[in-house]
Write a protein that holds these residues in place. Structure first.
Motif, mmCIF file in Angstrom:
data_model
loop_
_atom_site.group_PDB
_atom_site.id
_atom_site.type_symbol
_atom_site.label_atom_id
_atom_site.label_comp_id
_atom_site.label_asym_id
_atom_site.label_seq_id
_atom_site.Cartn_x
_atom_site.Cartn_y
_atom_site.Cartn_z
ATOM 1 N N TYR A 112 0.757 -1.247 0.048
ATOM 2 C CA TYR A 112 0.222 0.144 -0.079
ATOM 3 C C TYR A 112 0.852 1.451 -0.011
ATOM 4 O O TYR A 112 1.935 1.112 0.683
ATOM 5 N N TYR A 113 0.348 2.235 -0.749
ATOM 6 C CA TYR A 113 1.601 3.312 -0.883
ATOM 7 C C TYR A 113 0.774 4.758 -1.073
ATOM 8 O O TYR A 113 -0.565 4.679 -1.648
ATOM 9 N N VAL A 170 0.610 4.900 6.649
ATOM 10 C CA VAL A 170 -0.099 3.618 6.523
ATOM 11 C C VAL A 170 0.900 2.379 7.104
ATOM 12 O O VAL A 170 2.193 2.742 7.109
ATOM 13 N N GLU A 171 0.023 1.461 7.693
ATOM 14 C CA GLU A 171 0.786 0.443 8.480
ATOM 15 C C GLU A 171 -0.218 -0.751 8.376
ATOM 16 O O GLU A 171 -1.349 -0.794 8.111
ATOM 17 N N VAL A 172 0.625 -1.999 7.933
ATOM 18 C CA VAL A 172 -0.067 -3.127 7.826
ATOM 19 C C VAL A 172 0.205 -4.198 9.125
ATOM 20 O O VAL A 172 1.292 -4.068 9.510
ATOM 21 N N ASN A 173 -0.847 -4.913 9.531
ATOM 22 C CA ASN A 173 -0.534 -5.790 10.724
ATOM 23 C C ASN A 173 -0.432 -7.109 9.994
ATOM 24 O O ASN A 173 -1.229 -7.833 9.471
ATOM 25 N N ASP A 174 0.924 -7.781 10.232
ATOM 26 C CA ASP A 174 1.176 -9.027 9.764
ATOM 27 C C ASP A 174 0.353 -10.125 10.058
ATOM 28 O O ASP A 174 0.110 -11.177 9.368
ATOM 29 N N ALA A 175 -0.287 -10.083 11.402
ATOM 30 C CA ALA A 175 -0.931 -11.099 11.776
ATOM 31 C C ALA A 175 -2.432 -11.265 11.303
ATOM 32 O O ALA A 175 -2.907 -12.327 10.752
ATOM 33 N N GLY A 193 -3.508 -8.806 8.678
ATOM 34 C CA GLY A 193 -3.744 -8.412 7.240
ATOM 35 C C GLY A 193 -4.568 -7.022 7.173
ATOM 36 O O GLY A 193 -4.645 -6.560 6.057
ATOM 37 N N ARG A 194 -4.939 -6.523 8.318
ATOM 38 C CA ARG A 194 -5.332 -5.361 8.324
ATOM 39 C C ARG A 194 -4.543 -4.335 8.197
ATOM 40 O O ARG A 194 -3.554 -4.187 8.207
ATOM 41 N N VAL A 195 -5.225 -2.962 7.433
ATOM 42 C CA VAL A 195 -4.342 -1.857 7.129
ATOM 43 C C VAL A 195 -4.936 -0.813 7.938
ATOM 44 O O VAL A 195 -6.162 -0.683 8.171
ATOM 45 N N LEU A 196 -3.767 0.113 8.344
ATOM 46 C CA LEU A 196 -4.383 1.343 9.300
ATOM 47 C C LEU A 196 -3.870 2.499 8.442
ATOM 48 O O LEU A 196 -2.486 2.389 7.828
ATOM 49 N N CYS A 197 -4.647 3.545 8.477
ATOM 50 C CA CYS A 197 -4.459 4.631 7.484
ATOM 51 C C CYS A 197 -4.558 5.973 8.253
ATOM 52 O O CYS A 197 -5.710 6.119 8.847
ATOM 53 N N ASN A 198 -3.456 6.535 8.746
ATOM 54 C CA ASN A 198 -3.555 7.859 9.554
ATOM 55 C C ASN A 198 -3.630 9.041 8.451
ATOM 56 O O ASN A 198 -2.558 9.103 7.789
ATOM 57 N N VAL A 199 -4.401 10.046 8.569
ATOM 58 C CA VAL A 199 -4.584 11.176 7.784
ATOM 59 C C VAL A 199 -4.424 12.505 8.371
ATOM 60 O O VAL A 199 -5.233 12.651 9.374
#
Length: 728
Positions: free
Chosen positions: A220-221, A269-274, A276-282
């Motif tokens: 994700y980018y 952006v951050e991804v949780n390896d366990a 697969g959830r993605v976190l987006c801080n704006v």
């Protein structure tokens, strides 16, 4: 001092004066700078006419502006090169800054391997390495070296992200100080560039970020508009989130989020390896207002905070829950948990209560200030300048923390295996140490990544005092003073005061050039920063910006009243937002200091929002469209408060022609106005670097030359008779 005057005419027909200085013990007069034409312009804001005679200097495409800039560079060059002991100063600065001493930054751990940015003078730029052992970084392999692809030193690494399995690394690469970065992917075993280049991920305005999928097959980018997608003026705005699968054309990348984001959105952006959830801080520009989104493994995006909610940072715990920093009913910050942000996004469970110290927040591709491991929570606290890591269990109960230096700063936190972390720690007098915290044994282990220095500060003391500002606010003043200094003497006072940025203790070997000549160096933690929480920041932004200048003035007068220096021996220095601080201070208190060093600064507050990065600054400074903001900005805008015939201190402005954050026209206009205000006064110099930007990615040779000019300028105007340092 004897002056030989040479007059010539520019092609525009105006007289331009250049000068050569020969040194003798009897005279101290100053030649005239190149003349600057005026072109009167009047703008009307809320019924107020504002005059601007230097609008023409804003247009860099105008050959007359470029010619004017070249004349200013020539004038500055001749002036600076003629200062006493320049070659001796150059030799000492080069000796210190070019020392073949290695340092490391931005360390990551992925796939059982370590990655780091390595700085190795005399190489112009830092480069990316991979290695197996924290105690043996010398055995590293080089993954990408900008110095190989660009021998001029103008290509740099903005940031990088290794894949979770350590097989790939994505690198944002830009040139010429532009910070406009395309992302390339490298094979970490071979160091070869592989797959396709993804363009326009990073910019000098909105920044950029990237996070890999758990199986390392894509990322994700952040994506900026490409040519033809928006108007040319909007290509560095409207940042959105996309997904790229390795081995595919980026033109077909999947849109994820951002249709309704602000024009000045900045994304992390951050991804949780366990899970697969993605976190987006704006973030909405640079003002500290955030919204947050989480993506389920199935692809559903859920928003769990909005701008104004005072939830200012979020990160995953290993199990996919979210930890967050909130300032709701807690100006200094507290930690909450969102147990199920996808299905119950509004549920928050208190974890760590607000403390008397301030929870540090991080953004713009910075290492985390809040980190969760298997069963520990690491939190960075700000103590009014110094910072500190504290450790808690998952319920918020305190646990033993790493050993840290006194009056120091911490950062660079990187999770290792289990509950262990890597972090760096430095003080004003001790170089950066990279430390491994063994959580199970509560042991802090110094690693081989720790920096060495070819100079020591054993003969330097650090004192922390408090100045009283105009409204009674107590302002920390950090005094780094050579033991040989007694009574009032030469002193350099540095400040910033903006964006909630903390000025923390840090080791700068190049400061030895000042300290060994008996110059005291002081850092003031003024309002506008975040050293005492969000109220400290808000007390110095928007219509409260004048508090920043009052705080800095109080720091200077404190140093004078306490006998550390006098106005004739005081220099003030700052850059970027700190350049605005310099401009406001010299126009409001022209007799405060003997000289001013101001880098990449903002001076015309009424036009700043029209520059490419200006919109991002509106949450911090305000907008002329708001009458209250206009009134406040007009009152302190340095360019608009220069007065004719006033005796201003000697001033040097540094700027980079490719600066994406502060338009170089700011320095041009301020220089022209100040030179015209008092033609017979102390020199006002403008030094424009053709191949640099805001400064963070400037090559080593350019940084050395800037340091030579800065130190020679300071020594001359502070009356320091430069002496060859005695070997210790």
């Amino acid at each position: 001092m004897i002056h030989l005057w040479i007059r010539r005419c520019s092609t525009a027909g105006s007289a331009a004066v250049i000068w050569l200085v020969l040194f003798a013990p009897t005279h101290n007069t100053h030649a005239q700078p190149p003349s600057t034409a005026t072109s009167p312009t009047v703008d009307r804001y809320h019924g107020v006419d504002v005059h601007d005679d230097y609008r023409w200097l804003e247009d860099w495409s105008d050959p007359k502006v470029q010619e004017w800039s070249e004349l200013q560079n020539a004038y500055a060059r001749q002036t600076l090169d003629a200062l006493p002991a320049v070659e001796a100063i150059r030799a000492r600065v080069t000796e210190i800054m070019s020392a073949r001493l290695i340092s490391y930054a931005n360390v990551h751990f992925a796939g059982g391997k370590y990655f780091a940015i390595k700085n190795q003078p005399p190489k112009e730029q830092s480069f990316l390495i991979r290695f197996d052992d924290l105690q043996n970084p010398d055995q590293a392999s080089i993954l990408f070296d900008p110095n190989v692809v660009d021998t001029d030193g103008t290509t740099s690494i903005d940031w990088y992200e290794p894949s979770p399995d350590g097989k790939w690394v994505a690198i944002s690469i830009s040139t010429g100080g532009s910070e406009v970065g395309d992302v390339s992917v490298f094979d970490t075993s071979s160091g070869m560039r592989v797959f396709e280049v993804v363009p326009r991920v990073n910019s000098g305005t909105a920044g950029g970020d990237l996070a890999w999928t758990p199986n390392s097959d894509g990322f994700y980018y952040t994506r900026h508009p490409r040519s033809g997608e928006r108007d040319e003026a909007d290509l560095n705005f409207y940042q959105q989130l996309f997904f790229h699968e390795l081995g595919t054309d980026s033109a077909n990348d999947r849109f994820e989020l951002g249709t309704d984001f602000p024009r000045i959105a900045e994304i992390e952006v951050e991804v949780n390896d366990a899970t697969g959830r993605v976190l987006c801080n704006v973030q909405d520009g640079d003002g500290g207002q955030f919204s947050h989104f989480v993506r389920s493994a199935a692809g559903r995006w859920v928003q769990f905070s909005q701008f104004g909610d005072k939830l200012v940072q979020a990160t995953f715990e290993p199990n996919g829950c979210v930890l967050a920093i909130t300032r709701q009913d807690a100006a200094r910050g507290r930690i909450v948990r969102l147990p199920d942000p996808v299905n119950d996004p509004r549920k928050q469970v208190p974890v760590i209560d607000e403390d008397t110290d301030t929870v540090v927040t991080s953004f713009y591709h910075a290492p985390p200030s809040l980190l969760a491991t298997e069963d520990r929570i690491y939190v960075t606290y700000q103590l009014g300048g110094p910072s500190q890591i504290r450790v808690f269990d998952l319920h918020g109960q305190p646990l033993p923390a790493p050993t840290q230096l006194p009056i120091s700063s911490v950062g660079g936190i990187e999770p290792l295996s289990g509950n262990d972390i890597l972090f760096h720690n430095a003080s004003y007098v001790q170089p950066t140490q990279w430390l491994h915290f063994d959580a199970a044994n509560s042991e802090t282990i110094r690693t081989a990544l720790s920096s060495q220095s070819n100079v020591d500060f054993d003969d330097v003391t650090v004192r922390r005092e408090f100045a009283t500002s105009k409204d009674g606010t107590q302002v920390p003043v950090n005094i780094i003073r050579p033991e040989s200094a007694t009574g009032a003497g030469p002193l350099v006072l540095y400040g910033y005061g903006g964006y909630g940025i903390n000025l923390t203790p840090g080791f700068k070997a190049a400061n030895k050039v000042l300290l060994e000549q008996g110059v005291t160096y002081v850092v003031a933690n003024i309002r506008g920063g975040g050293e005492f929480g969000e109220q400290w920041h808000l007390g110095g932004n928007l219509t409260n910006k004048q508090n920043v200048f009052d705080d800095f003035y109080s720091a200077a007068t404190h140093l004078i009243e306490k006998g550390y220096t006098t106005s004739d021996q005081l220099a003030i220095m700052g850059g970027s937002n700190g350049g605005l601080l310099m401009g406001a201070t010299l126009t409001q208190h022209p007799d405060l200091a003997k000289c001013v060093v101001s880098s990449v600064g903002i001076y015309d507050m009424l036009r700043v929002e029209l520059s490419p990065n200006g919109s991002f600054n509106i949450p911090e400074f305000g907008t002329v469209k708001n009458p209250d903001h206009f009134e406040a900005m007009r009152a302190y805008s340095p360019f608009h408060n220069v007065r004719d015939t006033v005796e201003y201190p000697a001033t040097i402005f540094f700027t980079g022609a490719n600066d994406p954050r502060v338009d170089p026209m700011q320095s041009r206009k301020m220089t022209g106005r100040m030179q015209a205000a008092n033609p017979g006064g102390l020199p006002v110099l403008l030094r424009t670097s053709a191949n640099s930007g805001h400064g963070g990615d400037t090559g080593l040779s350019q940084r050395i030359e800037e340091a030579v000019d800065r130190n020679a300028f300071l020594f001359y105007h502070l009356g320091v008779d430069y002496q060859q340092p005695v070997p210790r």
